[in-house]
Write an enzyme that holds these catalytic residues in place. Structure first.
Site: not given
Ligand code: UD1
Length: 421
Positions: A22-23, A93, A117, A122, A124, A307, A399
């Protein structure tokens, strides 16, 4: 709304074919925004998240052909809109990641911020910083990111302060069409990132180092169409491996990349289940007796995946002793603990650490799924439990898990989907 009903206490025996990740799939779908030629994705999982992404891409003017098979065709020769509205982005997201590709191709984009979420705020911010480094002008207005790059994006050096999967992928999706070279430092190394880079390279991009901390992207003028097979879902595979370890029995998983779960297999073996691997299959066997307690720390890849934290915790709830589960990626990812407690688990959460005191058995109970991976942990607990477990809010499961009750049913699980009363 549907609920899943499980009559637990029976071992699992059989074989499960693992679907595409999925990811990876939802990020791969976004590559069609970077080319005017058709993109064909095979080994696509059929999930609510891929349907949400298809809905958003259609809104942008992409033709999406997703039949009943695992093939999806996407073609966006000309986008009819460069705006991704809140109603579509909030459903999933990761669809925020369309911002970079739209910006790279059309030099302007307006994409809704995804919002928080269940597992934390989370943010960006690192996605936006990466795009700014590539020369984008970013403004935030009424919940939307309004981005522009007159004359196009320009390659840059981007250092992530900590590892982020989403922002690494987003930077890659934007930098492939930028002028000049981009270097990503402290990039995430997840297999899904390598999958995205392989797909982009097959379209004519020049990315090297994906899967390592330093990724180099030499921008190109245009990208061609592609046919690409989605990497197997390591989280789905890990979930079913842990289902077999938790409920007992003998389950073979096919169509996996066993090297993508290098952090999981030794822990399952340490806990006392037998793990027999080759490159694309794994056989998990566990007979009688309780598992041994094993501590786990979630980390960025190649560490133990966040995960699978909830599913591993469900396994440890039945261990003969105490184990510690530490969540290092997300600040609020223990929502499954009170639900597991309803089934008899003994867990104390302090900050990012959960102390799990093993109990002899789970007892079936009505429980509520709170997020995608937490739902899977409740399924695994339900399979091992004495009596009946009713899991509500299964839309979370839909999902990210393709036909979960069918796949587990093939292994003898007494699991069904019923309308919630
Ligand atoms: C992706 C995966 C999710 C998995 C996660 C960590 C997808 C769709 N989802 O989520 O299933 O659990 O990787 O392996 O691929 N953060 C910030 N600022 C940002 C971006 C991230 O502070 O701009 C923080 C997040 O809140 C979190 C950490 O960084 O605490 C890691 O997040 P990230 O690796 O970006 O996870 P996702 O890409 O959202």
């Amino acid at each position: 709304m549907d609920k899943i009903v499980i009559e637990g206490g029976f071992p699992l025996n059989g074989e499960i074919r693992i679907s595409g990740a999925k990811n990876s799939a939802i990020k791969l779908m976004a590559v069609c925004l970077l080319t005017d030629e058709p993109v064909t994705l095979t080994n696509m999982p059929r999930l609510r998240d891929t349907r949400s992404m298809a809905g958003l891409l259609r809104h942008l003017g992409v033709e999406v052909d997703a039949g009943e098979s695992d093939v999806m065709r996407l073609h966006g020769p000309k986008l009819s809109s460069t705006t991704a509205p809140y109603d579509l982005v909030r459903k999933m997201r990761a669809s925020f990641n369309v911002l970079g590709p739209i910006l790279a191709r059309h030099h302007a984009a307006k994409v809704s911020l995804p919002g928080g979420c269940a597992i934390g705020a989370r943010p960006v911010d690192l996605h936006l910083k990466a795009l700014e480094s590539l020369g984008a002008k970013i403004e935030l207005e009424e919940g939307y990111v309004i981005a522009s790059a007159k004359g196009g994006l320009v390659g840059a050096e981007i250092t992530f302060p900590f590892v982020t999967v989403g922002a690494t992928e987003h930077a890659m999706l934007a930098a492939v069409l930028a002028k000049g070279e981009t270097v990503l430092y402290n990039a995430a190394r997840e297999p899904e990132i390598v999958d995205l880079a392989n797909c982009l390279n097959a379209m004519g991009a020049k990315i090297s180092g994906a899967g390592r901390s330093e990724v180099r992207i030499e921008g190109v003028k245009s990208l061609s169409g592609v046919e690409h097979s989605v990497v197997p879902d390591r989280i789905e595979a890990g979930t079913y491996a842990l289902a077999a370890a938790t409920a007992g029995g003998s389950v073979r998983l096919r169509n996996i990349r066993s090297d993508h779960l290098g952090a999981l297999w030794p822990l399952i073996a340490q806990a006392g289940a037998k793990v027999s691997l080759d490159e694309t299959t794994v056989l998990i066997e566990r007979g009688g007796g309780r598992p041994k307690p094993v501590d786990v720390d979630t980390m960025a890849y190649p560490g133990f995946p966040t995960d699978l934290q909830a599913q591993f915790m469900a396994f440890m709830c039945l261990a003969d002793g105490v184990s510690i589960v530490r969540e290092n990626i997300f600040e609020n990812r223990f929502m499954h603990c009170p639900e597991l407690a309803r089934m008899g688990a003994d867990i104390t959460v302090t900050g990012r650490e959960a102390i799990v005191r093993g109990v002899k058995e789970f007892r079936g109970a009505p429980v509520m799924a709170t997020d995608l991976r937490a739902s899977a942990c409740l399924i695994n607990a339900g399979l091992a439990a004495r009596g009946e477990t009713h899991i509500s809010r299964v839309y979370h499961l839909d999902r990210g898990f393709e036909q979960i009750e069918v796949k587990l049913g093939q292994c003898g699980a007494r699991i069904s989907r019923q309308a919630d009363d």
